[in-house]
Scaffold this motif. Structure first.
Motif, short mmCIF file in Angstrom:
data_model
loop_
_atom_site.label_atom_id
_atom_site.label_comp_id
_atom_site.label_asym_id
_atom_site.label_seq_id
_atom_site.Cartn_x
_atom_site.Cartn_y
_atom_site.Cartn_z
N ILE A 87 40.16 65.32 3.01
CA ILE A 87 39.40 64.59 2.00
C ILE A 87 39.80 63.11 2.04
O ILE A 87 40.94 62.77 2.35
N PHE A 88 38.83 62.26 1.75
CA PHE A 88 39.04 60.82 1.64
C PHE A 88 38.46 60.38 0.30
O PHE A 88 37.38 60.82 -0.09
N THR A 89 39.19 59.53 -0.41
CA THR A 89 38.63 58.97 -1.63
C THR A 89 38.00 57.62 -1.32
O THR A 89 38.35 56.96 -0.33
N PHE A 90 37.05 57.24 -2.14
CA PHE A 90 36.43 55.92 -1.97
C PHE A 90 35.99 55.43 -3.35
O PHE A 90 36.35 56.01 -4.36
N ASP B 287 35.36 59.47 -6.56
CA ASP B 287 34.43 59.67 -5.45
C ASP B 287 35.24 60.20 -4.26
O ASP B 287 36.19 59.56 -3.81
N THR B 288 34.83 61.35 -3.77
CA THR B 288 35.61 62.03 -2.73
C THR B 288 34.70 62.49 -1.59
O THR B 288 33.60 63.00 -1.83
N LEU B 289 35.16 62.30 -0.38
CA LEU B 289 34.44 62.74 0.81
C LEU B 289 35.19 63.87 1.48
O LEU B 289 36.40 63.74 1.77
N ASN C 39 29.59 56.48 4.86
CA ASN C 39 29.51 55.04 4.66
C ASN C 39 30.32 54.58 3.45
O ASN C 39 30.95 53.52 3.49
N GLY C 40 30.33 55.36 2.37
CA GLY C 40 31.07 54.96 1.18
C GLY C 40 32.54 54.74 1.45
O GLY C 40 33.12 53.73 1.06
N SER C 41 33.14 55.68 2.16
CA SER C 41 34.57 55.57 2.48
C SER C 41 34.83 54.43 3.47
O SER C 41 35.77 53.66 3.32
#
Length: 555
Positions: free
Chosen positions: A85-88, A103-105, A190-192
């Motif tokens: 997971i990546f936060t953004f 917001d999490t990817l 794209n967000g991250s």
């Protein structure tokens, strides 16, 4: 945008001077005010977020393993597939506040499909201890699962990479990761990628964070923080503040905020010189990339993301919302000028908007269903199209501006009869229905509950011409009818259990729930019209209420 030219950004800084003593003083008072305004979360909440993210990371790995075994992989191979997971957004930027979402990817390997994520992973979420809710919206422009874990709201996106495994060391900076991905995965990534690029390109991250925290709070209080409704969203505000930081790399937060309002007002007004300013490059628009593409000329306030593939973060801005933001930039610059000279306090900058006191007439858009889960999706669909209604209203004669409010107001009403339910769906809510509790209708024949979300658009009408006689007519039947048709084009629309109403009401008839306690002026002289809540059932009212008999069957 790169740093190979010796400075951050595609143009050199406007000034490299250090902040003066007065700017240092106002920065101290600014940070004190931000703390008073409650923009910083407690240490306890910060730890709770970390724990929740850790649990979510473990759940994603278990999900990838589960799908791998389903696909025929061995236990060892499935476990080695990883998942990360990546936060953004505001959390990754370090400017989130108490109660804000994360917001999490979720990045998964190639053997995990989008269907797996929105079916299996949603099920796993719902079965996880501490998960209060989980609602998937797989058909959104950026597909998403909205959930709440241990009280922390989380927006989950998913991206499937063309890799057989996702190692814990993976970063998303490499553009080659985008090869062979579908558009939805690229948008999710794209967000991250944009968030990380912004942090890489600001000269001083702490100054950037302090300044952005201020601008975010101001935009929220002034009700101009909403990408879906045609204002600016979080990433656009972050890019603007980052650009001001680049232009004044040695300034501190108080100075950055002051320059932000000056430059933003210059940028948005006067409009006729906008394209020339963009091409010359000193202002914070397409400066992430010096080349102005023809498509960007169609955008009113083009703010282009710094990560490949570059996208316009402000394509939703309309003529009306640009006018509203321009006026707010002007007001903000005047207040900050007075703060700098010592004749005003920062608290004045964060005063609440006057949206529900500003106009004489409003449009009320009411989305209704008979179930809470369905209402989330239907109301979200209606909200995503409000901007189209605003754009149609801008062409109406005598209407100078259509001002959308940045959020909807939710109600759950408990009705004893079909007549009450139908009236509620049209916005005619009696005091008895508004105050009635769920237990009061339980077991009663013909009783049912209805879920409503109401959106508001302020209407600014041009002054009456000198010498004109008789009442003026404002015909908004065409845009409202076309809007109702547009929302019903949703592929999941079902007229038997979804309602959409568009009607115009006077300011004096606005419901109490749009005001804070004690905010509304006394209405002793106001008499309620027989048709309910001040609605004008002439041009501009578009009733579309599903059959109440069928609605009761909705679970």
């Amino acid at each position: 945008m790169s740093t190979t030219n010796g400075h951050l950004g595609v143009t050199p800084p406007i000034s490299t001077s250090e902040s003066n003593d007065r700017e240092k003083e106002v920065t101290v008072t600014l940070m004190e005010e931000l703390r008073r305004q409650g923009t910083f979360e407690t240490e306890e909440e910060a730890k709770r977020r970390e724990i929740v993210l850790g649990r979510l990371a473990s759940l994603v790995k278990r999900f990838v393993t589960r799908i791998g075994i389903k696909q025929g992989l061995s236990q060892a191979a499935a476990e080695a597939s990883g998942g990360k997971i990546f936060t953004f957004g505001s959390y990754r930027l370090g400017v989130h506040g108490p109660g804000s979402d994360i917001d999490t990817l979720c990045v998964v390997p190639k053997h995990v499909s989008r269907e797996d994520f929105f079916e299996d992973f949603e099920e796993m979420l719902k079965a996880t201890e501490g998960v209060d809710e989980a609602s998937a919206v797989p058909d959104a422009y950026v597909p998403i699962i909205k959930t709440k874990i241990s009280g922390i709201p989380i927006d989950l996106l998913m991206a499937r990479l063309a890799l057989s495994s996702i190692p814990d060391t993976l970063t998303l900076q490499d553009d080659n990761l985008l090869r062979n991905l579908d558009e939805r995965c690229v948008r999710s990534l794209n967000g991250s990628r944009v968030t990380d690029e912004i942090l890489r390109l600001v000269p001083n991250i702490e100054v950037f964070r302090d300044s952005l925290r201020c601008i975010k709070l101001w935009a929220q209080r002034r009700a101009i923080y909403s990408n879906v409704n045609g204002f600016l969203g979080g990433v656009a505000w972050a890019m603007l503040v980052a650009r001001i930081c680049q232009l004044y790399p040695n300034a501190i937060a108080g100075a950055i905020v002051s320059r932000f309002f000056i430059i933003m007002y210059q940028w948005t007004w006067p409009q006729p010189v906008l394209l020339k300013q963009i091409e010359e490059g000193p202002l914070p628009v397409r400066v992430w990339n010096p080349k102005l593409y023809p498509a960007d000329r169609a955008h009113r306030m083009p703010i282009i993301t710094p990560a490949y593939p570059s996208m316009c973060a402000t394509h939703n801005v309309t003529a009306s919302t640009q006018m509203i933001m321009t006026e707010e930039f002007k007001k903000g610059s005047e207040i900050v000028d007075r703060v700098i000279v010592g004749s005003a306090d920062w608290s004045e900058l964060f005063s609440k908007h006057d949206f529900f006191h500003k106009y004489r007439y409003y449009l009320q858009v009411i989305a209704s269903t008979g179930s809470s889960e369905l209402q989330i999706k239907w109301a979200g669909t209606v909200e995503s199209r409000i901007r189209q209604l605003v754009m149609k209203l801008e062409y109406v004669d005598s209407l100078t501006l259509a001002h959308p409010f940045i959020k909807g107001f939710e109600q759950v009403l408990h009705c004893l009869s079909e007549e009450e339910l139908r009236a509620a769906a049209q916005g005619d809510v009696s005091d008895a229905v508004a105050k009635r509790k769920k237990e009061e209708i339980e077991g009663k024949e013909g009783a049912s509950s209805i879920y409503l979300t109401s959106f508001y658009i302020g209407l600014a009408i041009e002054p009456k011409q000198a010498g004109s006689v008789g009442p003026r007519k404002l015909d908004i039947s065409y845009p409202t009818t076309e809007f109702a048709k547009l929302v019903k084009m949703w592929d999941k629309y079902d007229g038997s259990n979804m309602g959409i109403i568009v009607r115009h009401i006077k300011a004096t008839a606005l419901p109490d729930y749009v005001f804070d306690e004690g905010e509304r002026q006394p209405r002793s002289a106001l008499k309620r019209p027989k048709n309910g809540k001040g609605a004008d059932k002439t041009n501009g009212t578009s009733p579309d209420v599903p059959s109440s008999k069928r609605r009761r069957s909705v679970q």
